[in-house]
Scaffold this motif. Structure first.
Motif, PDB file in Angstrom:
ATOM      1  N   ILE A  79      -9.365  10.062 -18.487  1.00  0.00           N
ATOM      2  CA  ILE A  79      -9.553  10.023 -19.929  1.00  0.00           C
ATOM      3  C   ILE A  79     -11.023   9.853 -20.275  1.00  0.00           C
ATOM      4  O   ILE A  79     -11.849   9.575 -19.411  1.00  0.00           O
ATOM      5  N   ALA A  80     -11.352  10.028 -21.551  1.00  0.00           N
ATOM      6  CA  ALA A  80     -12.738  10.210 -21.968  1.00  0.00           C
ATOM      7  C   ALA A  80     -13.661   9.051 -21.598  1.00  0.00           C
ATOM      8  O   ALA A  80     -14.803   9.259 -21.231  1.00  0.00           O
ATOM      9  N   ASP A  81     -13.155   7.803 -21.705  1.00  0.00           N
ATOM     10  CA  ASP A  81     -14.053   6.675 -21.467  1.00  0.00           C
ATOM     11  C   ASP A  81     -14.118   6.287 -19.982  1.00  0.00           C
ATOM     12  O   ASP A  81     -14.622   5.222 -19.647  1.00  0.00           O
ATOM     13  N   PRO A  91       5.923  10.748 -21.565  1.00  0.00           N
ATOM     14  CA  PRO A  91       5.668  10.062 -22.817  1.00  0.00           C
ATOM     15  C   PRO A  91       6.626  10.544 -23.909  1.00  0.00           C
ATOM     16  O   PRO A  91       7.372  11.511 -23.684  1.00  0.00           O
ATOM     17  N   PRO A  92       6.599   9.907 -25.093  1.00  0.00           N
ATOM     18  CA  PRO A  92       5.750   8.780 -25.480  1.00  0.00           C
ATOM     19  C   PRO A  92       6.282   7.447 -24.946  1.00  0.00           C
ATOM     20  O   PRO A  92       7.486   7.215 -24.958  1.00  0.00           O
ATOM     21  N   VAL A  93       5.357   6.590 -24.489  1.00  0.00           N
ATOM     22  CA  VAL A  93       5.733   5.287 -23.945  1.00  0.00           C
ATOM     23  C   VAL A  93       5.957   4.312 -25.102  1.00  0.00           C
ATOM     24  O   VAL A  93       5.133   4.197 -26.010  1.00  0.00           O
ATOM     25  N   ASP A 123      -5.564  12.624 -24.429  1.00  0.00           N
ATOM     26  CA  ASP A 123      -4.603  13.621 -23.977  1.00  0.00           C
ATOM     27  C   ASP A 123      -3.162  13.223 -24.264  1.00  0.00           C
ATOM     28  O   ASP A 123      -2.224  13.929 -23.922  1.00  0.00           O
ATOM     29  N   GLY A 124      -2.972  12.053 -24.896  1.00  0.00           N
ATOM     30  CA  GLY A 124      -1.634  11.598 -25.238  1.00  0.00           C
ATOM     31  C   GLY A 124      -0.905  10.891 -24.118  1.00  0.00           C
ATOM     32  O   GLY A 124       0.235  10.462 -24.304  1.00  0.00           O
ATOM     33  N   GLY A 202       3.842  18.026 -21.988  1.00  0.00           N
ATOM     34  CA  GLY A 202       2.973  16.965 -21.481  1.00  0.00           C
ATOM     35  C   GLY A 202       2.842  17.021 -19.987  1.00  0.00           C
ATOM     36  O   GLY A 202       3.592  17.713 -19.292  1.00  0.00           O
ATOM     37  N   TRP A 203       1.828  16.277 -19.473  1.00  0.00           N
ATOM     38  CA  TRP A 203       1.675  16.167 -18.027  1.00  0.00           C
ATOM     39  C   TRP A 203       2.831  15.356 -17.489  1.00  0.00           C
ATOM     40  O   TRP A 203       3.061  14.211 -17.906  1.00  0.00           O
TER      41      TRP A 203
END
Length: 206
Positions: A79-81, A91-93, A123-124, A202-203
């Protein structure tokens, strides 16, 4: 990595009356049993143990078991950070019920809730992240595994599922209903259905 559905969804995503309304069929259609089987097939194709969509629809409980040596890196997309963690597939969790370390003999050491958190990336995907300074429990027998039990899905009722997914499912069910007996009518190879579901794919971790 092993992922299992430990508590199945308690309700269907779509009902026969909803399909009948969509297809302009009478509620007392003699095809009710057949329609129910189509709705089950579409749901299994999308959200079964190896579902194409890679998502949970109705709330269910999942158990993810991964080798512990991947926790210090990551499973799935970064993820971005640059935070790393274990992706919780399907998901969704909704929430995490428990996290435990298992040794080679199957003995489990529960990790206190203060020692982990969850973060959702752009990315969700939701990731389980162990707290800084996390102390590995004593392992009597290698290898070690991390077991996470969590709930995922849009909600307890079919109407909680995203409206776009429900509409696409009705379209998929219509394809099967209209093409019954035609072996060329399949879900996985239909480009129109792929486009309808694409925004929600989703992944899956598979």
């Amino acid at each position: 990595m092993a992922l299992a559905i430990t508590t199945k969804p308690a309700a269907p995503v779509l009902t026969v009356p909803e399909f009948c309304a969509h297809a302009r069929l009478p509620d007392d259609t003699p095809d009710a049993v057949y329609i129910a089987s189509i709705l089950d097939a579409v749901t299994a194709w999308l959200a079964g143990p190896n579902g194409w969509l890679g998502r949970s629809l109705i709330a269910q409980t999942l158990t993810l078991t991964v080798p512990l040596n991947v926790v210090v890196g990551f499973v799935g997309p970064m993820i971005a950070d640059a935070m790393t963690g274990v992706v919780l597939p399907r998901p969704p969790v909704i929430d995490v019920e428990s996290v435990a370390v298992l040794d080679g003999a199957g003995a489990a050491t529960t990790i206190p809730q203060a020692q982990y958190s969850t973060h959702e990336g752009a990315d969700g995907m939701t990731r389980l992240v162990l707290a800084p300074g996390f102390q590995m429990p004593t392992i009597d027998r290698a290898p070690a595994w991390l077991r996470t039990v969590y709930r995922a899905g849009y909600g307890a009722a079919g109407t909680d599922v995203d409206a776009g997914i429900r509409h696409a499912m009705l379209m998929a069910a219509m394809r099967l209903y209209a093409g019954r007996g035609d072996p060329s009518v399949t879900l996985g190879s239909d480009p129109m259905l792929a486009e309808l579901f694409k925004p929600y794919a989703g992944w899956s971790g598979r």
